[in-house]
Each structure stands twice: as structure tokens, then as C-alpha cells.
Design a protein around this motif. Structure first.
Motif, short mmCIF file in Angstrom:
data_model
loop_
_atom_site.label_atom_id
_atom_site.label_comp_id
_atom_site.label_asym_id
_atom_site.label_seq_id
_atom_site.Cartn_x
_atom_site.Cartn_y
_atom_site.Cartn_z
N TYR A 284 0.80 -1.23 0.00
CA TYR A 284 0.00 0.00 0.00
C TYR A 284 0.84 1.27 0.00
N ARG A 285 2.12 1.16 0.31
CA ARG A 285 2.95 2.35 0.49
C ARG A 285 3.93 2.58 -0.65
N GLY A 286 3.74 1.95 -1.79
CA GLY A 286 4.63 2.13 -2.92
C GLY A 286 4.34 3.42 -3.67
N SER A 287 4.77 3.45 -4.91
CA SER A 287 4.60 4.67 -5.71
C SER A 287 3.15 4.86 -6.15
N ASP A 288 2.36 3.77 -6.12
CA ASP A 288 0.94 3.86 -6.48
C ASP A 288 0.13 3.79 -5.19
N ARG A 289 -0.45 4.91 -4.80
CA ARG A 289 -1.21 4.96 -3.56
C ARG A 289 -2.71 4.83 -3.79
N SER A 290 -3.13 4.39 -4.96
CA SER A 290 -4.56 4.33 -5.27
C SER A 290 -5.31 3.34 -4.37
N LEU A 291 -4.68 2.20 -4.04
CA LEU A 291 -5.38 1.20 -3.23
C LEU A 291 -5.55 1.67 -1.79
N ILE A 292 -4.50 2.25 -1.21
CA ILE A 292 -4.63 2.72 0.18
C ILE A 292 -5.67 3.84 0.27
N ARG A 293 -5.76 4.65 -0.78
CA ARG A 293 -6.77 5.70 -0.79
C ARG A 293 -8.17 5.10 -0.94
N ALA A 294 -8.30 4.10 -1.80
CA ALA A 294 -9.60 3.47 -2.01
C ALA A 294 -10.09 2.78 -0.75
N ARG A 295 -9.19 2.11 -0.04
CA ARG A 295 -9.58 1.44 1.20
C ARG A 295 -9.96 2.46 2.28
N GLY A 296 -9.22 3.56 2.33
CA GLY A 296 -9.57 4.62 3.27
C GLY A 296 -10.92 5.24 2.94
N ALA A 297 -11.18 5.45 1.65
CA ALA A 297 -12.45 6.03 1.22
C ALA A 297 -13.62 5.10 1.55
N ALA A 298 -13.40 3.79 1.42
CA ALA A 298 -14.45 2.83 1.76
C ALA A 298 -14.79 2.90 3.24
N GLY A 299 -13.75 3.02 4.08
CA GLY A 299 -13.97 3.15 5.51
C GLY A 299 -14.70 4.43 5.85
N LEU A 300 -14.34 5.51 5.18
CA LEU A 300 -14.99 6.81 5.43
C LEU A 300 -16.46 6.76 5.02
N ALA A 301 -16.74 6.13 3.89
CA ALA A 301 -18.13 6.01 3.43
C ALA A 301 -18.96 5.19 4.41
N LYS A 302 -18.34 4.11 4.94
CA LYS A 302 -19.05 3.29 5.92
C LYS A 302 -19.31 4.09 7.19
N LEU A 303 -18.33 4.84 7.66
CA LEU A 303 -18.51 5.68 8.84
C LEU A 303 -19.67 6.65 8.62
N ALA A 304 -19.69 7.31 7.48
CA ALA A 304 -20.73 8.32 7.20
C ALA A 304 -22.12 7.71 7.12
N SER A 305 -22.19 6.40 6.86
CA SER A 305 -23.49 5.75 6.68
C SER A 305 -24.18 5.39 7.99
N PHE A 306 -23.43 5.38 9.10
CA PHE A 306 -24.05 5.00 10.36
C PHE A 306 -25.04 6.08 10.80
#
Length: 258
Positions: free
Chosen positions: A104-126
Motif C-alpha cells: 500500500y505504500r509504494g509509488s501507487d497509492r490508489s489502493l490505500i486511498r480506495a480502502r480509506g475512502a471505503a472506511g470513510l463512506a461506511k462511517l458516514a453511513s451510520f
């Protein structure tokens, strides 16, 4: 006898203060990947309240992150400890953790961002959460993830990094940061070197981010986690003063943004 009764009363008050905190594991998804986070909130509080996303260290969601989520719940927030790795992916030991984190910490950070965004969306849904008052905080690996989520342009009022990695392959993305940033850093951290700190500060200045950075003297990496031991020579060690002071700084930051 009086001392005993006073101690008993204080214990009962403390138990009552935390009796309303509810904690539960929650499954959710990012694409086809099943994730499992941990939700904590005080069910004695009525109405919606700010939500705080908590992102884990490099060993995944553990009892440590759950404890932090419950601390936040006792402060009146809804906290969700997000899962970046995936359900059941919980590295054991530094070698496994480093291998997993590297994905997740290489030159492509798209996956770590996507996983973070999924967590944020779940938080906002409660239902207990006010989706217009959200923040993210993270520890070590989680500090890196929190900053990357902010750099992605996520709708956050604030971002807090506790002894996190500060580098990014895309420093220009700091222009996407919507909220304020607080970095809490061990002054003697051997893993986040001075040139990385300087680059982070330049990144924040160039993007005109509203940012703060606190240094804790005598503290190295992972200074908030008691499981890090107490030997600074190993590069990661618990520091009670830095732990307490950084948590107080976070509380002040949240009171400002919320």
C-alpha cells in the motif's frame, strides 16, 4: 472506611460514564474485497454527532485500534476503526507486517486511498453520524493512510497523524486537502527522517494547507502504543508523556474543527 467509600463511588462513576459505549465488528466492502472494521459509540447520546475514522498500524485492526475507538466514543464521537488490509489479514511480527504494508505504500497509492475512502463512506453511513462532520486519524502506517485519504480530496474537516509516515509520491495532491492537518511526531523518530519531515512541511506550505506539527522530545516511532516496549534504541518505543500530550493535542484539534 471513608476512603473505601470514596474509592467505590469513584469506581461506580467511572463505570457509569463508560456504560453507554457500544462496540461491534462491522463487515463492509471495497470492490470485491471484504473488510472488517470496528464501530464504537455512546448509545446514551441522542442525535447525530461527528464521526472519526481510525486507521490501524501495520498489523491491521487489533485490540489497540479498538481501544482508541472506544476512547473517542467516550469523548462523544462515533469512531470507526477501518480495515485497510481485508478481513482476516492480520500480520504477525515485523516481517509479515512490513510485507503487507509495502503493498500500500509504494509509488501507487490508489489502493490505500480506495480502502480509506471505503472506511470513510461506511462511517458516514451510520445513523449516529453527522456526515458533514468527519475526520480521520491514524497510527504509524495508519498515519500515512490518513494523509493519503486527505490528499485524495476526501470530504474531511481534519486529519491527524500519530507517528505516521509523512512522505508521498504525489506531493502536489496536497492541494486537494479540504480540512486542517495535525501531525504528531516523535522528535527522535529514526524511521521518519528529517528530510521527510522537511518535505512534508514544504508540501503543506506549497498547498497552503492549514496545518500544525507537534514534536515530542525523547520520543521515537510508535510512541503511543505500550506494546512497543520502552527501549528507544530499537527505534520504536512507548513514551507515556508523548502519548498523553499527543492525545490532548488531538482533543483540542477536534474541538476546533467540530
Amino acid at each position: 472506611m471513608k476512603r473505601y467509600l470514596l474509592a467505590l463511588m469513584m469506581t461506580l462513576v467511572a463505570q457509569g460514564a463508560s456504560a453507554g459505549v457500544v462496540g461491534q465488528n462491522v463487515e463492509y466492502r471495497q470492490g470485491d474485497t471484504v473488510l472488517e472494521g470496528y464501530l464504537a459509540y455512546d448509545d446514551a447520546i441522542k442525535g447525530t454527532r461527528p464521526g472519526v475514522l481510525v486507521i490501524h498500524e501495520w498489523t491491521g485492526v487489533t485490540a489497540y485500534e479498538k481501544m482508541r475507538a472506544e476512547q473517542l466514543a467516550r469523548l462523544g464521537y462515533v469512531a470507526f476503526a477501518a480495515d485497510i488490509y481485508g478481513k482476516g489479514v492480520r500480520p504477525v511480527g515485523p516481517e509479515q507486517a512490513a510485507k503487507e504494508a509495502a503493498k500500500y505504500r509504494g509509488s501507487d497509492r490508489s489502493l490505500i486511498r480506495a480502502r480509506g475512502a471505503a472506511g470513510l463512506a461506511k462511517l458516514a453511513s451510520f445513523p449516529q453520524v453527522d456526515p458533514k462532520r468527519l475526520a480521520v486519524m491514524g497510527y504509524c502506517f495508519g498515519g500515512t493512510a490518513a494523509l493519503e485519504l486527505a490528499r485524495s480530496g476526501a470530504d474531511l474537516l481534519g486529519t491527524v497523524s500519530f507517528h505516521g509516515g509523512l512522505s508521498t509520491p504525489n506531493p502536489a495532491d496536497a492541494r486537494n486537502i479540504r480540512g486542517k492537518v495535525l501531525a504528531l511526531h516523535g522528535a527522535d523518530d529514526p524511521y521518519v527522517k528529517p528530510d521527510e519531515v522537511a518535505a512534508f512541511q514544504k508540501e503543506m506550505r506549497d498547498a497552503k494547507v492549514d496545518w500544525q506539527m507537534n514534536y515530542y522530545g525523547g520520543a521515537v516511532h510508535s510512541f503511543t502504543n505500550p506494546k512497543s516496549g520502552n527501549d528507544n534504541s530499537k527505534g520504536a518505543a512507548y513514551n507515556e508523556k508523548a502519548d498523553r500530550r499527543s492525545f490532548e493535542a488531538m482533543k483540542l484539534f477536534f474541538s476546533e474543527i467540530f
